[in-house]
Scaffold this active site. Structure first.
Site, PDB file in Angstrom:
ATOM      1  N   ARG A  57       7.468  -1.763  -2.674  1.00 20.49           N
ATOM      2  CA  ARG A  57       7.056  -2.608  -1.444  1.00 20.49           C
ATOM      3  C   ARG A  57       7.848  -3.804  -1.140  1.00 20.49           C
ATOM      4  O   ARG A  57       8.159  -3.769   0.206  1.00 20.49           O
ATOM      5  CB  ARG A  57       5.712  -2.992  -1.756  1.00 20.49           C
ATOM      6  CG  ARG A  57       5.323  -3.820  -0.770  1.00 20.49           C
ATOM      7  CD  ARG A  57       3.547  -4.123  -0.908  1.00 20.49           C
ATOM      8  NE  ARG A  57       2.929  -4.568   0.017  1.00 20.49           N
ATOM      9  CZ  ARG A  57       2.634  -6.026   0.240  1.00 20.49           C
ATOM     10  NH1 ARG A  57       2.686  -6.952  -0.941  1.00 20.49           N
ATOM     11  NH2 ARG A  57       1.989  -6.774   1.397  1.00 20.49           N
ATOM     12  N   HIS A  61       9.568  -3.925   2.663  1.00 20.59           N
ATOM     13  CA  HIS A  61       9.477  -5.121   3.562  1.00 20.59           C
ATOM     14  C   HIS A  61      10.870  -5.734   4.005  1.00 20.59           C
ATOM     15  O   HIS A  61      11.135  -6.518   4.794  1.00 20.59           O
ATOM     16  CB  HIS A  61       8.721  -6.255   2.911  1.00 20.59           C
ATOM     17  CG  HIS A  61       7.288  -5.931   2.882  1.00 20.59           C
ATOM     18  ND1 HIS A  61       6.376  -6.887   3.346  1.00 20.59           N
ATOM     19  CD2 HIS A  61       6.380  -4.897   2.920  1.00 20.59           C
ATOM     20  CE1 HIS A  61       5.204  -6.539   3.497  1.00 20.59           C
ATOM     21  NE2 HIS A  61       5.367  -5.256   3.012  1.00 20.59           N
ATOM     22  N   ASN A  89       4.174 -11.362   3.902  1.00 20.72           N
ATOM     23  CA  ASN A  89       5.229 -11.287   2.731  1.00 20.72           C
ATOM     24  C   ASN A  89       4.813 -12.155   1.666  1.00 20.72           C
ATOM     25  O   ASN A  89       5.023 -12.246   0.520  1.00 20.72           O
ATOM     26  CB  ASN A  89       6.496 -11.691   2.914  1.00 20.72           C
ATOM     27  CG  ASN A  89       7.239 -10.688   3.809  1.00 20.72           C
ATOM     28  OD1 ASN A  89       7.129  -9.405   3.725  1.00 20.72           O
ATOM     29  ND2 ASN A  89       8.333 -10.936   4.487  1.00 20.72           N
ATOM     30  N   HIS A 189       2.065   4.869  -1.103  1.00 18.13           N
ATOM     31  CA  HIS A 189       0.970   4.383  -1.450  1.00 18.13           C
ATOM     32  C   HIS A 189       0.073   5.159  -2.661  1.00 18.13           C
ATOM     33  O   HIS A 189      -0.759   4.787  -3.115  1.00 18.13           O
ATOM     34  CB  HIS A 189       0.053   4.363  -0.346  1.00 18.13           C
ATOM     35  CG  HIS A 189       0.025   3.686   0.674  1.00 18.13           C
ATOM     36  ND1 HIS A 189      -0.272   3.349   1.988  1.00 18.13           N
ATOM     37  CD2 HIS A 189       1.170   2.511   0.847  1.00 18.13           C
ATOM     38  CE1 HIS A 189       0.076   2.395   2.658  1.00 18.13           C
ATOM     39  NE2 HIS A 189       0.968   1.925   1.975  1.00 18.13           N
TER      40      HIS A 189
END
Length: 324
Positions: A57, A61, A89, A189
């Site tokens: 993740r 980001h 974040n 995911h």
């Protein structure tokens, strides 16, 4: 006829920068790079099994905002806020930052000033995917670390789970990714978890006629309602994205979507929209194809808008610029 020379120059520059990346970039300058990084990754993942999802993740980001340049790793100072303090974040896991810090510290002792934080993050994400059962893909090396980290750059570049699907697709397309590649990358995911606030709208007061989103499996929805009952007072409450194999990288995420077992509004959207449903169906039925496309998309995504030369640096510490 319009002058295409500026566009051609941009494309040429982009190709030139990417062509500077090589698989053997550190073979002579830091031959211990791979073994040192893998040792630290293994220790961290064993001690904290959610590390794989956390680092993956963090990688997404980072790359979605100004490219894969470690800008998300910069810590804010009393005088200037950094990218990692943008609201979306704030939920990035400490285990991910800790892993990068440990790796950078070890590598600086062995080969100071050589390995970029951006390369550490990109390689760590790949290695952790493999460790939890996902596909291997090559990660070309030679990225430099960004000289900019601005929370204002985050807005509109990271897809939020309640955004309309068209907006989410537009964000991925702006990074040079196709709809199929987007659906493959969302398959990340299959590991990790989501906080209750991200899907609360699907299980509480969904509409005037239903408390629960009717597309959710009813039993699953009821269990989520119990789990998240106090989420406003306990914002850390979360549910696994994949309730069956949460720690294994596989195609269960897509199979769950077809059974009403997806958590996020965006998960449900890709399962039914005509632009994305064929790929969800494909990956649910064929894990090999999912792995193949995920690997291709990750390799492509990991070279998005990388920095070179004066556009970047090799940070001595990943959380601060060298001139700090």
């Amino acid at each position: 006829m319009p002058d295409l020379s500026p566009l051609l120059l941009i494309l040429f520059f982009s190709f030139t920068v990417k062509s500077q990346l090589t698989l053997d970039f550190y073979n002579k300058t830091c031959p211990q790079f791979s073994s040192t990084l893998q040792e630290i990754i293994t220790d961290k993942q064993i001690a904290s099994p959610t590390t794989a999802a956390a680092v993956l993740r963090l990688f997404f980001h980072d790359c979605m905002v100004d490219g894969c340049d470690a800008s998300v790793l910069i810590a804010s100072t009393p005088f200037k806020k950094a990218e990692r303090d943008a609201d979306i974040n704030l939920s990035l896991a400490g285990d991910a930052f800790d892993l990068i810090t440990r790796a950078k510290t070890a590598l600086e002792l062995q080969c100071p000033g050589i390995v970029s934080c951006a390369d550490i993050l990109a390689t760590a994400a790949r290695n952790l995917v493999v460790m939890v059962g996902g596909p291997f893909y090559n990660v070309p090396l030679g990225r430099r670390d960004s000289l900019v980290s601005d929370p204002l750059h985050v807005q509109g570049n990271i897809a939020r789970p309640n955004l309309p699907l068209s907006d989410i697709i537009s964000i991925f397309v702006s990074k040079g990714l196709t709809v199929q590649e987007m659906v493959a990358l969302v398959g990340a995911h299959t590991i990790g978890f989501s906080h209750c606030k991200e899907f609360a709208g699907r299980i509480y007061n969904y509409s005037n006629t239903s408390q629960i989103d009717p597309s959710l499996n009813p039993q699953f929805a009821e269990r989520l309602r119990i789990l998240c009952a106090n989420y406003l007072n306990q914002p850390e409450m979360a549910a696994f994205n994949d309730i069956f194999t949460p720690g294994k990288f596989d195609n269960m995420y897509y199979r769950n979507l077809k059974s009403g077992l997806g958590l996020l509004p965006s998960d449900q959207a890709i399962a039914v929209d005509n632009r994305t449903k064929p790929f969800v169906d494909l990956y649910a039925a064929n894990e090999v194809e999912f792995f193949r496309k995920f690997a291709q998309a990750m390799k492509k995504f990991s070279t998005f808008n990388i920095k070179s030369g004066r556009d970047g640096e090799v940070r001595r510490r990943c959380h601060e610029f060298n001139n700090s």
